[in-house]
Design an enzyme around this catalytic site. Structure first.
Site, mmCIF file in Angstrom:
data_model
loop_
_atom_site.group_PDB
_atom_site.id
_atom_site.type_symbol
_atom_site.label_atom_id
_atom_site.label_comp_id
_atom_site.label_asym_id
_atom_site.label_seq_id
_atom_site.Cartn_x
_atom_site.Cartn_y
_atom_site.Cartn_z
ATOM 1 N N LYS A 11 -18.598 -3.171 -6.586
ATOM 2 C CA LYS A 11 -18.466 -2.962 -5.135
ATOM 3 C C LYS A 11 -19.551 -2.000 -4.668
ATOM 4 C CE LYS A 11 -13.535 -3.132 -3.845
ATOM 5 N NZ LYS A 11 -12.457 -2.346 -3.244
ATOM 6 N N LYS A 64 -17.192 -1.483 -10.674
ATOM 7 C CA LYS A 64 -16.315 -2.577 -10.237
ATOM 8 C C LYS A 64 -17.085 -3.667 -9.485
ATOM 9 C CE LYS A 64 -13.324 0.176 -8.048
ATOM 10 N NZ LYS A 64 -12.150 0.589 -7.250
HETATM 11 N N1 CTP Z 1 -4.462 -2.285 2.118
HETATM 12 C C1 CTP Z 1 -3.369 -2.727 2.893
HETATM 13 N N2 CTP Z 1 -3.586 -3.653 3.894
HETATM 14 C C2 CTP Z 1 -4.841 -4.132 4.120
HETATM 15 C C3 CTP Z 1 -5.939 -3.676 3.352
HETATM 16 C C4 CTP Z 1 -5.718 -2.739 2.356
HETATM 17 O O1 CTP Z 1 -2.225 -2.315 2.687
HETATM 18 N N3 CTP Z 1 -4.996 -5.034 5.067
HETATM 19 C C5 CTP Z 1 -4.214 -1.334 1.051
HETATM 20 C C6 CTP Z 1 -4.643 -1.881 -0.317
HETATM 21 O O2 CTP Z 1 -3.644 -2.747 -0.840
HETATM 22 C C7 CTP Z 1 -4.797 -0.610 -1.115
HETATM 23 C C8 CTP Z 1 -5.285 0.409 -0.049
HETATM 24 O O3 CTP Z 1 -5.001 -0.163 1.232
HETATM 25 O O4 CTP Z 1 -3.531 -0.174 -1.623
HETATM 26 C C9 CTP Z 1 -6.764 0.694 -0.176
HETATM 27 O O5 CTP Z 1 -7.463 -0.505 0.022
HETATM 28 P P1 CTP Z 1 -8.931 -0.747 -0.577
HETATM 29 O O6 CTP Z 1 -8.889 -0.560 -2.051
HETATM 30 O O7 CTP Z 1 -9.916 0.098 0.114
HETATM 31 O O8 CTP Z 1 -9.130 -2.304 -0.284
HETATM 32 P P2 CTP Z 1 -9.389 -3.235 1.021
HETATM 33 O O9 CTP Z 1 -9.393 -2.536 2.320
HETATM 34 O O10 CTP Z 1 -8.536 -4.448 0.847
HETATM 35 O O11 CTP Z 1 -10.877 -3.599 0.790
HETATM 36 P P3 CTP Z 1 -11.558 -4.809 0.041
HETATM 37 O O12 CTP Z 1 -11.615 -5.926 1.043
HETATM 38 O O13 CTP Z 1 -12.924 -4.258 -0.265
HETATM 39 O O14 CTP Z 1 -10.722 -5.116 -1.167
#
Ligand code: CTP
Length: 131
Positions: free
Chosen positions: A49, A47
């Site tokens: 990442k 992906k």
């Molecule tokens: N999530 C959330 N609120 C946030 C960050 C993440 O509800 N502020 C949720 C995402 O929508 C997802 C889950 O937590 O359903 C896992 O998140 P992840 O895939 O690890 O993404 P992020 O923390 O957003 O990381 P990145 O910035 O790398 O996308």
């Protein structure tokens, strides 16, 4: 009684933060059990990442949460239908950054997108640490 028996959600959960925790707690409030599929390091590199925390440690953190029943491993984009069927999940949940993307799972279970917690993301934490 909760509306669903077993929910499933997916994520990377790198640099575990309160947005992750709140999402998991809100999913857990909807179902008797919560399965969490954590992306493997190999899948994350597909992906584009790079994770700071390796898979085994991200999985260990998620598995230790009181609201989580079981962690499974996510290795590719195409395993979701099989995961839902094999694990008898009646609810699939993701944050609303994914709205509409997994509607094909509606043939197998209910699909819900929950609002993200504003102001926090792994990407932002990584940017702050790089400064
Ligand atoms: N999530 C959330 N609120 C946030 C960050 C993440 O509800 N502020 C949720 C995402 O929508 C997802 C889950 O937590 O359903 C896992 O998140 P992840 O895939 O690890 O993404 P992020 O923390 O957003 O990381 P990145 O910035 O790398 O996308």
């Amino acid at each position: 009684m909760k509306k669903y028996k077993r929910a499933i959600t997916y994520g990377t959960f790198d640099l575990f933060h309160v947005g992750h925790l709140r999402l998991l707690k809100r999913v857990a409030a909807l179902a008797d059990e919560l399965y969490v599929a954590v992306s493997s390091d190999e899948f994350n590199s597909i992906k584009g990442k790079t994770c700071v925390i390796p898979f085994a440690e991200r999985a260990e953190i998620i598995e230790s949460l009181a609201c989580v029943t079981k962690v499974i491993r996510e290795d590719n984009w195409d395993q979701k239908i099989n995961d839902v069927k094999e694990n008898h999940c009646d609810l699939f949940v993701m944050g609303d950054d994914w709205t509409g993307k997994f509607d094909f799972l509606k043939d197998y279970c209910d699909v819900i997108y929950l609002p993200r917690t504003p102001g926090v993301s792994t990407t932002d934490i990584k940017k702050i640490l790089k400064k």
